[in-house]
Design a protein around this motif. Structure first.
Motif, mmCIF file in Angstrom:
data_model
loop_
_atom_site.group_PDB
_atom_site.id
_atom_site.type_symbol
_atom_site.label_atom_id
_atom_site.label_comp_id
_atom_site.label_asym_id
_atom_site.label_seq_id
_atom_site.Cartn_x
_atom_site.Cartn_y
_atom_site.Cartn_z
ATOM 1 N N ASP A 137 9.416 8.941 -0.467
ATOM 2 C CA ASP A 137 9.731 9.012 -1.608
ATOM 3 C C ASP A 137 10.021 7.731 -1.987
ATOM 4 O OD1 ASP A 137 12.277 8.256 -0.811
ATOM 5 O OD2 ASP A 137 13.191 10.128 -1.466
ATOM 6 N N GLY A 138 10.281 7.296 -3.296
ATOM 7 C CA GLY A 138 10.457 5.769 -3.899
ATOM 8 C C GLY A 138 11.327 4.938 -2.700
ATOM 9 N N PRO A 139 12.441 5.353 -3.059
ATOM 10 C CA PRO A 139 13.268 4.307 -2.205
ATOM 11 C C PRO A 139 13.116 4.225 -0.813
ATOM 12 C CG PRO A 139 14.540 6.228 -3.829
ATOM 13 C CD PRO A 139 13.148 6.477 -3.676
ATOM 14 N N ALA A 140 12.507 5.263 -0.143
ATOM 15 C CA ALA A 140 12.374 5.287 1.242
ATOM 16 C C ALA A 140 10.798 4.072 1.493
ATOM 17 C CB ALA A 140 11.984 6.626 1.906
ATOM 18 N N GLU A 141 10.120 4.211 0.544
ATOM 19 C CA GLU A 141 8.891 3.622 0.481
ATOM 20 C C GLU A 141 9.512 2.110 0.250
ATOM 21 O OE1 GLU A 141 4.946 2.630 -2.008
ATOM 22 O OE2 GLU A 141 5.999 4.473 -2.046
ATOM 23 N N ALA A 142 10.282 1.891 -0.635
ATOM 24 C CA ALA A 142 10.624 0.538 -0.852
ATOM 25 C C ALA A 142 11.384 -0.036 0.150
ATOM 26 C CB ALA A 142 11.496 0.571 -2.206
ATOM 27 N N LEU A 143 12.304 0.761 0.846
ATOM 28 C CA LEU A 143 12.893 0.438 2.051
ATOM 29 C C LEU A 143 11.986 -0.222 3.233
ATOM 30 C CD1 LEU A 143 15.540 -0.669 3.560
ATOM 31 C CD2 LEU A 143 15.788 2.020 4.239
ATOM 32 N N ALA A 144 10.909 0.765 3.434
ATOM 33 C CA ALA A 144 9.831 0.707 4.381
ATOM 34 C C ALA A 144 9.169 -0.913 4.368
ATOM 35 C CB ALA A 144 9.027 1.776 4.490
ATOM 36 N N LEU A 145 8.827 -1.113 2.977
ATOM 37 C CA LEU A 145 8.088 -2.311 2.434
ATOM 38 C C LEU A 145 9.022 -3.566 3.108
ATOM 39 C CD1 LEU A 145 6.860 -1.610 -1.038
ATOM 40 C CD2 LEU A 145 5.463 -2.083 1.115
ATOM 41 N N VAL A 146 10.231 -3.528 2.827
ATOM 42 C CA VAL A 146 11.172 -4.774 3.105
ATOM 43 C C VAL A 146 11.257 -4.739 4.621
ATOM 44 C CG1 VAL A 146 11.888 -4.920 0.582
ATOM 45 C CG2 VAL A 146 13.256 -3.780 2.422
ATOM 46 N N GLY A 167 11.135 5.249 -8.411
ATOM 47 C CA GLY A 167 9.623 4.552 -7.804
ATOM 48 C C GLY A 167 9.908 3.094 -7.493
ATOM 49 N N VAL A 168 8.818 2.720 -6.586
ATOM 50 C CA VAL A 168 8.676 1.283 -6.322
ATOM 51 C C VAL A 168 7.940 0.410 -7.342
ATOM 52 C CG1 VAL A 168 7.629 -0.213 -4.763
ATOM 53 C CG2 VAL A 168 8.245 2.045 -3.902
ATOM 54 N N GLY A 169 8.955 -0.394 -7.918
ATOM 55 C CA GLY A 169 8.568 -1.418 -9.191
ATOM 56 C C GLY A 169 8.272 -2.526 -8.516
ATOM 57 N N PRO A 170 8.575 -3.698 -9.511
ATOM 58 C CA PRO A 170 8.015 -5.025 -9.053
ATOM 59 C C PRO A 170 8.645 -5.594 -8.160
ATOM 60 C CG PRO A 170 9.321 -5.071 -11.230
ATOM 61 C CD PRO A 170 9.090 -3.522 -10.904
ATOM 62 N N GLY A 202 12.835 -8.871 -2.519
ATOM 63 C CA GLY A 202 12.604 -7.630 -2.172
ATOM 64 C C GLY A 202 11.613 -6.994 -3.272
ATOM 65 N N VAL A 203 11.900 -5.415 -3.453
ATOM 66 C CA VAL A 203 11.344 -4.632 -4.511
ATOM 67 C C VAL A 203 12.296 -3.817 -5.151
ATOM 68 C CG1 VAL A 203 11.056 -2.932 -3.010
ATOM 69 C CG2 VAL A 203 9.449 -3.127 -4.921
ATOM 70 N N LEU A 204 12.312 -3.877 -6.756
ATOM 71 C CA LEU A 204 13.197 -3.505 -7.502
ATOM 72 C C LEU A 204 12.714 -1.956 -7.571
ATOM 73 C CD1 LEU A 204 13.294 -5.777 -10.511
ATOM 74 C CD2 LEU A 204 15.141 -5.340 -8.663
ATOM 75 N N LEU A 205 13.499 -0.797 -7.800
ATOM 76 C CA LEU A 205 13.197 0.500 -8.085
ATOM 77 C C LEU A 205 13.372 0.882 -9.625
ATOM 78 C CD1 LEU A 205 15.763 2.040 -5.532
ATOM 79 C CD2 LEU A 205 13.200 1.739 -5.355
ATOM 80 N N GLY A 206 12.487 1.571 -10.010
ATOM 81 C CA GLY A 206 11.928 1.722 -11.850
ATOM 82 C C GLY A 206 13.407 2.907 -11.990
ATOM 83 N N ALA A 207 13.103 3.264 -13.373
ATOM 84 C CA ALA A 207 14.101 4.227 -13.615
ATOM 85 C C ALA A 207 13.776 5.478 -13.105
ATOM 86 C CB ALA A 207 13.906 4.511 -15.314
ATOM 87 N N ASP A 208 12.762 5.957 -12.550
ATOM 88 C CA ASP A 208 12.394 7.213 -11.901
ATOM 89 C C ASP A 208 12.447 6.642 -10.418
ATOM 90 O OD1 ASP A 208 10.196 5.512 -11.286
ATOM 91 O OD2 ASP A 208 8.614 6.790 -11.707
ATOM 92 N N THR A 225 0.829 -1.300 0.080
ATOM 93 C CA THR A 225 -0.101 -0.119 -0.062
ATOM 94 C C THR A 225 1.025 1.298 -0.031
ATOM 95 O OG1 THR A 225 0.136 -0.074 2.479
ATOM 96 C CG2 THR A 225 -1.975 -1.097 1.073
ATOM 97 N N GLY A 226 2.066 1.066 0.450
ATOM 98 C CA GLY A 226 2.943 2.349 0.302
ATOM 99 C C GLY A 226 2.863 3.098 1.563
ATOM 100 N N ASP A 227 3.788 4.128 2.000
ATOM 101 C CA ASP A 227 3.631 4.933 2.915
ATOM 102 C C ASP A 227 3.586 6.226 2.545
ATOM 103 O OD1 ASP A 227 4.268 3.141 5.341
ATOM 104 O OD2 ASP A 227 6.135 2.508 4.078
#
Length: 223
Positions: free
Chosen positions: A42-51, A126-129, A118-124, A36-38
Motif C-alpha cells: 500500500d502507499g505508506p509501505a511503498e513509500a517506506l520501501a523506497l526510502v 498514496g506515494v506523493g512527490p 524522502g517522499v510525501l504521502l498524499g491525502a489518500d 517504480t514502486g513495489d
C-alpha cells in the motif's frame, strides 16, 4: 568539525538544496532510486520501501560558480563530499531518511550539513512527490520523466557575494533552476546535477538579464 571560513559558510548554505535529493532518487543530495514502486504494497509501505532502498553512502565532487566584473562565470569554490543517508522511517505524512554530508574543500577545510529527504504521502496516503527539508524549509521536486527532476529556488541575500556587480539594492529578480538526472552506468547509481541561475539587475544603465550555470556536480552511490 573545522570552523568554516565565510566562503565555506556560503557553500554550506547552498549545498543541500542544490545537491540534495530529488523527487525520485535522492539523497542531494544524497540518495535516489527510480520510483517504480513495489507490487502488493500500500502507499505508506511503498513509500517506506523506497526510502529504505535509498539508504547508503554517496561520494561526490562539485563546482560552484560566481560572476566576475564583466559578468562572466568563474569558479568560486570546488569540493568533494561524502553524504550518508540512514534511518529510514515512516511518519504520518511522509517516509524519510536522515542525511549527513561531510564536505572537503582541501587544505584541511571541511564542513558538515544535515537534512532529511524522502517522499510525501498524499491525502489518500498514496506515494506523493519527493522532497528535501533543510532547517525546516521543505522543497518539493517536479518529475519531468523517470529519473529526471527539477526544482526552482530564489536567490538569497547571502549569495549576492558571488556576483561582482549585483547587490541587494540593484537586484530586480533572481532564481535558480536545478536539474537532476539519475543514471546507473555499470550498475552504479549516479546523480548528475546542474543548476542554472537567472538574474536581472540594474546598475544604472537599465535592466540586464543574465543566465549561467552556477553549480554542477554528481554523486555516486558506494557499492
Amino acid at each position: 568539525m573545522h570552523t568554516p571560513s565565510p566562503a565555506h559558510l556560503l557553500v554550506l548554505a547552498l549545498l543541500a538544496p542544490s545537491c540534495g535529493p530529488a523527487p525520485d532518487d535522492d539523497g542531494d543530495d544524497a540518495t535516489t532510486t527510480d520510483a517504480t514502486g513495489d507490487a502488493g504494497l500500500d502507499g505508506p509501505a511503498e513509500a517506506l520501501a523506497l526510502v529504505e532502498s535509498e539508504a547508503g553512502t554517496y561520494e561526490g565532487s562539485w563546482e560552484l560558480y560566481g560572476l566576475d566584473g564583466a559578468d562572466q562565470p568563474l569558479v568560486f569554490v570546488t569540493w568533494t563530499d561524502v553524504a550518508v543517508a540512514t534511518d529510514p522511517v515512516l511518519l504520518a505524512d511522509r517516509a524519510q531518511l536522515s542525511v549527513v554530508d561531510t564536505m572537503d574543500y582541501g587544505g584541511g577545510q571541511t564542513g558538515v550539513q544535515a537534512w532529511v529527504e524522502g517522499v510525501l504521502l498524499g491525502a489518500d496516503q498514496g506515494v506523493g512527490p519527493r522532497f528535501i527539508e533543510v532547517e525546516g524549509a521543505l522543497t518539493e521536486f517536479v518529475e519531468l520523466e523517470p529519473d529526471h527532476y527539477t526544482y526552482e529556488t530564489a536567490i538569497t541575500p547571502a549569495e549576492l557575494g558571488l556576483f561582482a556587480n549585483v547587490t541587494d539594492a540593484n537586484l530586480l529578480e533572481g532564481h535558480h533552476t536545478t536539474d537532476k538526472q539519475v543514471s546507473r552506468p555499470d550498475g552504479v547509481e549516479t546523480h548528475t546535477i546542474t543548476r542554472t541561475t537567472t538574474l536581472t539587475y540594474d546598475a544604472g544603465e537599465g535592466p540586464k538579464q543574465l543566465e549561467f550555470v552556477s553549480l554542477r556536480g554528481s554523486h555516486r552511490k558506494v557499492p
